[in-house]
Design a protein around this motif. Structure first.
Motif, mmCIF file in Angstrom:
data_model
loop_
_atom_site.group_PDB
_atom_site.id
_atom_site.type_symbol
_atom_site.label_atom_id
_atom_site.label_comp_id
_atom_site.label_asym_id
_atom_site.label_seq_id
_atom_site.Cartn_x
_atom_site.Cartn_y
_atom_site.Cartn_z
ATOM 1 N N ARG A 1 0.822 -1.215 0.000
ATOM 2 C CA ARG A 1 0.000 0.000 0.000
ATOM 3 C C ARG A 1 0.855 1.264 0.000
ATOM 4 N N GLU B 1 0.778 4.233 -2.893
ATOM 5 C CA GLU B 1 0.729 5.667 -2.634
ATOM 6 C C GLU B 1 1.832 6.404 -3.380
ATOM 7 N N PRO C 1 -4.619 5.134 -4.888
ATOM 8 C CA PRO C 1 -5.182 5.022 -3.540
ATOM 9 C C PRO C 1 -4.949 3.638 -2.951
ATOM 10 N N PRO C 2 -4.545 3.545 -1.690
ATOM 11 C CA PRO C 2 -4.350 2.236 -1.055
ATOM 12 C C PRO C 2 -5.635 1.421 -1.080
ATOM 13 N N GLN C 3 -5.502 0.131 -1.300
ATOM 14 C CA GLN C 3 -6.664 -0.748 -1.378
ATOM 15 C C GLN C 3 -6.269 -2.174 -1.046
#
Length: 225
Positions: free
Chosen positions: A52, A56, A61-63
């Motif tokens: 993550r 970035e 977007p972190p997922q």
């Protein structure tokens, strides 16, 4: 360590020791390791925290990072990547799919393979070359390096093919850098039909390796044609 083995287009994030071991997980990730032992849960969380952070850095977007077929990570659309973990070390490497077709990374303890493992993972020609390397450079555990290289090759292979690649289906030749002998390159000749990239069939993968901080690390980056 991993980042120095990869092209500039790749973002790599590492964690050492217990760093990121208590990183939060998404609910769907928690469900995967709900019944796992504590060590497995910590590794699972730490390596996904690395992934993550790499997302970035790429502006993504972190997922969640969920396991797909054969356990390989499912990356967000537009990304390619790879993860690895062993005792005391976790890493994730990601790139935009427009920059690379695939990549694979692996880290292993710099120690001999357990008895009997080498003959099950190495071709006779590979074993012969390892013996020659060990004769000249006994400070490197070449058997473990070969194993790690095969892991990186598989991790780069599978997203391109969706198929298993047996240890005996890639012939790897390892080269040490003459001036920095704990660093080098390797070439994996595919002994089965390779993936198609555009109109070109890939016949081999090129990789890099290093030995440092008690670890063997290897990486393969597959360029777009």
């Amino acid at each position: 360590m991993i980042e120095e083995l990869l092209p500039d287009s790749v973002v790599a994030v590492e964690a050492h020791g217990e760093d990121e071991a208590d990183a939060p997980l998404y609910p769907e990730e928690q469900a995967i390791v709900a019944r796992a032992v504590a060590k497995r849960r910590r590794e699972f969380a730490a390596v996904r925290a690395c992934a993550r952070r790499a997302m970035e850095k790429l502006g993504v977007p972190p997922q969640p990072v969920l396991p797909g077929e054969r356990g390989g990570p499912l990356w967000p659309e537009g990304l390619v990547g790879s993860m690895t973990h062993c005792d005391g070390y976790r890493a994730a490497a990601l790139a935009r799919a427009t920059d690379l077709a695939s990549l694979g990374i692996d880290a292993e303890p710099h120690a001999p393979l357990p008895d009997g493992v080498l003959t099950s993972v190495a071709l006779p020609a590979e074993q012969h070359r390892l013996a020659h390397l060990a004769e000249h450079r006994p400070d490197v555990h070449w058997d473990r390096l070969l194993f790690s290289a095969k892991e990186s090759v598989y991790k780069a292979w599978f997203p391109l093919t969706g198929k298993w690649l047996d240890f005996a289906e890639a012939d790897i030749e390892i080269h040490a850098h003459p001036e920095t002998p704990r660093h080098g390159r390797f070439r994996a000749d595919l002994l089965v039909p390779g993936p198609l990239l555009g109109e070109c069939r890939v016949g081999h993968f090129d990789g890099r390796w290093t030995v440092a901080r008690g670890l063997v690390t290897t990486a393969v980056a597959v360029a777009r044609p």
